[in-house]
Design a protein around this motif. Structure first.
Motif, short mmCIF file in Angstrom:
data_model
loop_
_atom_site.label_atom_id
_atom_site.label_comp_id
_atom_site.label_asym_id
_atom_site.label_seq_id
_atom_site.Cartn_x
_atom_site.Cartn_y
_atom_site.Cartn_z
N CYS A 195 34.97 44.22 36.55
CA CYS A 195 35.49 43.96 35.20
C CYS A 195 35.68 45.24 34.42
O CYS A 195 36.61 45.36 33.60
N TRP A 196 34.83 46.25 34.65
CA TRP A 196 34.97 47.50 33.90
C TRP A 196 36.15 48.34 34.40
O TRP A 196 36.59 49.25 33.72
N ASP A 197 36.67 48.02 35.58
CA ASP A 197 37.87 48.70 36.07
C ASP A 197 39.14 48.17 35.43
O ASP A 197 40.15 48.87 35.37
N ILE A 198 39.11 46.91 34.99
CA ILE A 198 40.33 46.24 34.54
C ILE A 198 40.38 45.97 33.05
O ILE A 198 41.46 45.85 32.47
N ALA A 199 39.23 45.87 32.38
CA ALA A 199 39.20 45.37 30.99
C ALA A 199 40.11 46.17 30.06
O ALA A 199 41.00 45.61 29.40
N ALA A 200 39.89 47.46 29.97
CA ALA A 200 40.68 48.28 29.05
C ALA A 200 42.14 48.33 29.48
O ALA A 200 43.06 48.20 28.66
N ALA A 201 42.37 48.47 30.78
CA ALA A 201 43.74 48.61 31.28
C ALA A 201 44.55 47.34 31.09
O ALA A 201 45.76 47.40 30.86
N ALA A 202 43.90 46.17 31.18
CA ALA A 202 44.64 44.92 31.02
C ALA A 202 45.27 44.84 29.63
O ALA A 202 46.41 44.38 29.48
N VAL A 203 44.53 45.27 28.60
CA VAL A 203 45.08 45.26 27.25
C VAL A 203 46.26 46.22 27.16
O VAL A 203 47.30 45.90 26.58
N ILE A 204 46.10 47.38 27.74
CA ILE A 204 47.15 48.41 27.68
C ILE A 204 48.43 47.92 28.35
O ILE A 204 49.54 48.07 27.82
N ILE A 205 48.30 47.30 29.52
CA ILE A 205 49.48 46.80 30.23
C ILE A 205 50.15 45.67 29.45
O ILE A 205 51.37 45.64 29.28
N ARG A 206 49.36 44.72 28.98
CA ARG A 206 49.94 43.60 28.24
C ARG A 206 50.66 44.07 26.99
O ARG A 206 51.75 43.60 26.66
N GLU A 207 50.05 45.02 26.28
CA GLU A 207 50.66 45.51 25.04
C GLU A 207 51.87 46.39 25.31
O GLU A 207 52.69 46.61 24.41
N ALA A 208 52.00 46.88 26.54
CA ALA A 208 53.20 47.62 26.93
C ALA A 208 54.29 46.69 27.46
O ALA A 208 55.35 47.16 27.88
N GLY A 209 54.01 45.38 27.44
CA GLY A 209 55.02 44.40 27.86
C GLY A 209 54.85 43.88 29.26
O GLY A 209 55.72 43.16 29.76
N GLY A 210 53.73 44.23 29.92
CA GLY A 210 53.53 43.85 31.30
C GLY A 210 52.75 42.57 31.48
O GLY A 210 52.38 41.89 30.52
N CYS A 211 52.48 42.26 32.73
CA CYS A 211 51.85 41.00 33.14
C CYS A 211 50.62 41.33 33.99
O CYS A 211 50.70 42.15 34.91
N VAL A 212 49.49 40.68 33.69
CA VAL A 212 48.26 40.87 34.46
C VAL A 212 47.75 39.48 34.84
O VAL A 212 47.46 38.66 33.97
N ILE A 213 47.65 39.21 36.16
CA ILE A 213 47.26 37.89 36.63
C ILE A 213 46.25 38.01 37.77
O ILE A 213 45.98 39.10 38.29
N ASP A 214 45.69 36.87 38.16
CA ASP A 214 44.84 36.80 39.34
C ASP A 214 45.72 36.88 40.59
O ASP A 214 46.91 36.56 40.55
N THR A 215 45.14 37.29 41.70
CA THR A 215 45.91 37.38 42.95
C THR A 215 46.35 36.01 43.45
O THR A 215 47.24 35.92 44.30
N THR A 216 45.75 34.94 42.91
CA THR A 216 46.19 33.59 43.25
C THR A 216 47.42 33.17 42.47
O THR A 216 48.00 32.11 42.72
N GLY A 217 47.81 33.97 41.48
CA GLY A 217 48.89 33.61 40.58
C GLY A 217 48.41 32.96 39.30
O GLY A 217 49.19 32.76 38.38
N ALA A 218 47.13 32.64 39.24
CA ALA A 218 46.53 32.04 38.05
C ALA A 218 46.31 33.12 36.98
O ALA A 218 46.43 34.32 37.25
#
Length: 298
Positions: free
Chosen positions: A234-257
């Motif tokens: 979780c500490w590898d993804i938490a900060a980066a997920a916000v950055i990607i989403r706010e840059a217009g990107g998509c962050v999902i589970d590998t299942t597509g969920a």
């Protein structure tokens, strides 16, 4: 001096919450820069290295010192907040996300790189409230690049607004990934098989840089089109997920969920079409959840 935001639960308006989290983010930026300076000095010194879950899952005294610095400073300012840190979790502290304001900290992302003085090392500080990620701060320790984002306020690199690549065509994509801590033959076969599927798509290329957080930042900048990994925390993804989403990107589970921060699985991309395509190609690699011992689902 304690923060004026101690009574978060009693706040009466979203506007007050927003100002409070903005203040928290300002503190996070200062702490990331300060921690990054400590890492810059530590990389020049002799490193005492040990391993955690596997011989390739490295930890140094600097990891522990930087995390202690960040958490002790933040706890003094925000005594009602919760903390999830890589090294404290490795020492047995619970890793569970509640509704409370929670700091999610990776003191040195890219520890193997740090040990070898390979210049892809970052400090990552994420922040969640009511299980929703509010902001992320990532500081590239070697070159001083600062990535920041707050939910609803955009993503930035050294103050310049970020925009992901909107590429949907996999044949025009540069893909990033990491190997993960498991190196047994069966796991490596799956890892290499996943890479082979994507290379055969064909994609332009696949890159491994040794820092999940910085790789994810490259998705936010548009320098690469997608990222996937099994085995991150979780500490590898938490900060980066916000950055990607706010840059217009998509962050999902590998299942597509939708992304499950504790699942240790992620696909991130500049477009949902790209993310979903990559997710469909992947054979899963099983890792124990970050919150495995807290009575949550397996």
């Amino acid at each position: 001096v304690a923060s004026p935001c101690l009574a978060e639960a009693a706040m009466s308006s979203a506007g007050e919450d927003d100002r409070c989290w903005a203040d928290c983010m300002d503190v996070a930026v200062r702490m990331a820069r300060r921690a990054g300076q400590v890492v810059q000095e530590a990389v020049k010194q002799e490193k005492r290295v040990s391993s955690k879950s596997t011989p390739t899952d490295l930890v140094t005294e600097a990891d522990q010192q930087v995390e202690d610095l960040i958490i002790s400073t933040l706890r003094e300012k925000f005594p009602s907040h919760r903390f999830i840190g890589e090294e404290s979790s490795a020492e047995g502290e619970e890793c569970i996300l509640t509704d409370s304001p929670t700091w999610i900290i990776d003191p040195i992302d890219g520890t193997c790189n740090f040990v070898h003085s390979f210049p892809m090392v970052a400090v990552s500080i994420g922040f969640a409230v009511k299980k929703e990620l509010e902001f992320g701060v990532i500081y590239h320790c070697f070159d001083g690049t600062l990535y920041t984002a707050r939910r609803g306020h955009g993503a930035f690199c050294n103050g310049v607004r970020l925009q992901v690549s909107k590429e949907k065509d996999i044949s025009k994509a540069l893909i990033l990934t990491e190997i993960g801590a498991k190196r047994d033959p069966a796991t490596l076969d799956i890892f290499l098989g996943n890479m082979k599927k994507l290379l055969s798509a064909p994609v332009h290329g696949v890159r491994i840089i040794g820092s999940s957080t910085l790789a994810l930042c490259h998705i936010a900048t548009g320098a690469a089109e997608a990222y996937y990994q099994f085995g991150l925390h979780c500490w590898d993804i938490a900060a980066a997920a916000v950055i990607i989403r706010e840059a217009g990107g998509c962050v999902i589970d590998t299942t597509g969920a939708p992304l499950d921060l504790m699942s240790r699985r992620v696909v991130a991309a500049g477009s949902r079409e790209m993310a979903e395509y990559v997710a469909r190609q992947l054979q899963p690699i099983s890792y124990e959840r970050d919150d495995h011992d807290q009575g949550t689902r397996p």
